[in-house]
Design an enzyme around this catalytic site. Structure first.
Site, PDB file in Angstrom:
ATOM      1  N   HIS A  27      20.891  17.085  23.008  1.00 27.39           N
ATOM      2  CA  HIS A  27      20.406  16.492  24.261  1.00 27.39           C
ATOM      3  C   HIS A  27      20.172  17.538  25.349  1.00 27.39           C
ATOM      4  O   HIS A  27      19.643  17.216  26.407  1.00 27.39           O
ATOM      5  CB  HIS A  27      21.367  15.394  24.760  1.00 27.39           C
ATOM      6  CG  HIS A  27      22.770  15.855  25.012  1.00 27.39           C
ATOM      7  ND1 HIS A  27      23.862  15.310  24.379  1.00 27.39           N
ATOM      8  CD2 HIS A  27      23.267  16.807  25.830  1.00 27.39           C
ATOM      9  CE1 HIS A  27      24.972  15.896  24.816  1.00 27.39           C
ATOM     10  NE2 HIS A  27      24.623  16.817  25.689  1.00 27.39           N
TER      11      HIS A  27
HETATM   12  C1  LIG Z   1      27.934  19.206  25.680  1.00 29.08           C
HETATM   13  S1  LIG Z   1      28.852  20.576  25.103  1.00 29.08           S
HETATM   14  C2  LIG Z   1      29.390  19.990  23.534  1.00 29.08           C
HETATM   15  C3  LIG Z   1      30.653  20.620  23.083  1.00 29.08           C
HETATM   16  C4  LIG Z   1      31.157  20.149  21.709  1.00 29.08           C
HETATM   17  N1  LIG Z   1      30.256  20.536  20.657  1.00 29.08           N
HETATM   18  C5  LIG Z   1      31.369  18.655  21.711  1.00 29.08           C
HETATM   19  O1  LIG Z   1      30.599  17.944  21.053  1.00 29.08           O
HETATM   20  O2  LIG Z   1      32.300  18.186  22.385  1.00 29.08           O
HETATM   21  C6  LIG Z   1      27.573  21.731  24.683  1.00 29.08           C
HETATM   22  C7  LIG Z   1      28.096  23.059  24.181  1.00 29.08           C
HETATM   23  O3  LIG Z   1      26.965  23.856  23.782  1.00 29.08           O
HETATM   24  C8  LIG Z   1      27.060  25.139  24.364  1.00 29.08           C
HETATM   25  N2  LIG Z   1      25.692  25.642  24.560  1.00 29.08           N
HETATM   26  C9  LIG Z   1      24.766  25.203  25.436  1.00 29.08           C
HETATM   27  N3  LIG Z   1      23.631  25.885  25.310  1.00 29.08           N
HETATM   28  C10 LIG Z   1      23.836  26.794  24.328  1.00 29.08           C
HETATM   29  C11 LIG Z   1      23.027  27.798  23.736  1.00 29.08           C
HETATM   30  N4  LIG Z   1      21.767  27.989  24.135  1.00 29.08           N
HETATM   31  N5  LIG Z   1      23.550  28.553  22.760  1.00 29.08           N
HETATM   32  C12 LIG Z   1      24.848  28.368  22.352  1.00 29.08           C
HETATM   33  N6  LIG Z   1      25.653  27.408  22.863  1.00 29.08           N
HETATM   34  C13 LIG Z   1      25.160  26.644  23.851  1.00 29.08           C
HETATM   35  C14 LIG Z   1      27.819  24.902  25.662  1.00 29.08           C
HETATM   36  O4  LIG Z   1      28.394  26.081  26.176  1.00 29.08           O
HETATM   37  C15 LIG Z   1      28.839  23.859  25.234  1.00 29.08           C
HETATM   38  O5  LIG Z   1      29.982  24.437  24.670  1.00 29.08           O
END
Ligand SMILES: C[S@@+](CC[C@H](N)C(=O)[O-])C[C@H]1O[C@@H](n2cnc3c(N)ncnc32)[C@H](O)[C@@H]1O
EC number: 2.1.1.302
Length: 312
Positions: free
Chosen positions: A225
């Site tokens: 998302h």
């Molecule tokens: C909404 S959180 C979800 C965390 C976990 N996977 C969960 O479902 O509870 C999104 C995660 O994706 C990481 N994230 C966002 N953009 C990213 C990117 N371009 N590359 C790597 N990680 C990313 C964020 O730092 C965060 O830890």
């Protein structure tokens, strides 16, 4: 049907959130103080501080001993005692930040651009705490479901898995886990990882690269998302490249058109991201199919929607 019960201001969140932001909580966690001492310590107006601390006391966050203010036992438990069943840490601060963004929705509707974001370092801490807290209850069930049929000690790539909650549940289920997240998140979270956990962390932007290995399972928990069609299509291709043939991709997210929450969460992504949103089963099917996966199956586990597809 409109829910009139929901039309109330989140006053308690705004008061406790402001108390955290201004340092009231941190100062009082160190020692009890008078209003004047606290005002001096955080550079606040004494009248405003009096009004807010009265409300914090009325809500049960503070207690008074003569004219000394202190954190209540309940607040200490909630904020700092990890053993307490009432422990939340500062996870609610993510909701406070998000609420802030949502108040810009009228401008966002007109401009189509996300709300301005405050890039404070502590927001990573709050975000990780919030994600970890919200995944805690169902992580075991979700991990168990995802690991089904993968045999002994499968290799799992948990993309965007920085909060480590799912990674720990995968490891508890016998998997060897690689968690990929942004470098600042890996920097912050690797401090909380023990050597014997069977989890390693890989810093890297998933729009650029995935951890170079061959995995049995790629887990995408609440990341689809964050971006739009182009990024998701690219990500699924990259996932296919690091999965073995017959390997599995599992995606946890709200699927638009199957639950009202997906439409509401779409607004959250509208105010917080450039092109994020929630996607339909048909969209996921087309993007996964073009990346070399089978048609996705949709299941609900522990109240979470999970899409599963296999690399052909
Ligand atoms: C909404 S959180 C979800 C965390 C976990 N996977 C969960 O479902 O509870 C999104 C995660 O994706 C990481 N994230 C966002 N953009 C990213 C990117 N371009 N590359 C790597 N990680 C990313 C964020 O730092 C965060 O830890």
């Amino acid at each position: 049907m409109p829910n009139q019960q929901a039309l109330i201001a989140p006053q308690e969140l705004l008061i406790i959130g402001a108390a955290v932001k201004t340092g009231i909580i941190e100062q009082l966690s160190a020692k009890p103080m008078t209003i004047d001492e606290l005002a001096l310590a955080i550079g606040a107006d004494s009248r405003a501080l009096w009004v807010v601390t009265e409300a914090l006391e009325a809500l049960g966050y503070l207690s008074k001993d003569g004219n000394m203010l202190r954190l209540s036992e309940e607040a200490l438990d909630m904020l700092y005692n990890t053993e307490s069943p009432n422990f939340t840490g500062f996870s609610f601060m993510h909701r406070y930040n998000v609420t802030n963004s949502w108040t810009h929705l009228p401008e966002v509707i007109k401009s189509g651009q996300p709300s301005p974001r405050e890039d404070a370092a502590e927001n990573t801490k709050y975000f990780m705490a919030a994600m970890g807290h919200s995944a805690k209850e169902h992580a075991r069930a979700v991990a168990g479901f995802c690991l089904t049929g993968l045999g002994d000690s499968p290799k799992v790539l948990d993309i965007g898995g920085g909060p480590l909650t799912y990674a720990r549940a995968f490891a508890a289920g016998g998997a060897r886990v690689t968690v990929q997240d942004l470098p600042n998140v890996v920097d912050y979270m690797s401090k909380f990882l023990n050597e014997d956990e069977n989890i390693e962390m890989f810093p890297g932007d998933f729009n650029v690269v995935l951890s170079p290995d061959v995995f049995d399972l790629a887990f995408l928990g609440n990341i689809c998302h964050i971006f739009g069609e182009r990024e998701n299509r690219e990500l699924f291709k990259k996932v296919a490249a690091v999965l073995k043939t017959g390997g599995k991709i599992t995606i946890v997210d709200f699927v638009r058109g199957t639950t009202a929450m997906a439409a509401v969460f779409g607004v959250n992504m509208l105010v917080n991201t450039k092109n994020g949103g929630t996607w339909t089963l048909n969209e996921y099917g087309a993007w996964l199919g073009d990346a070399g996966f089978s048609s996705p199956e949709l299941n609900e586990v522990g109240g979470r929607q999970i899409l599963t597809a296999w690399k052909k």
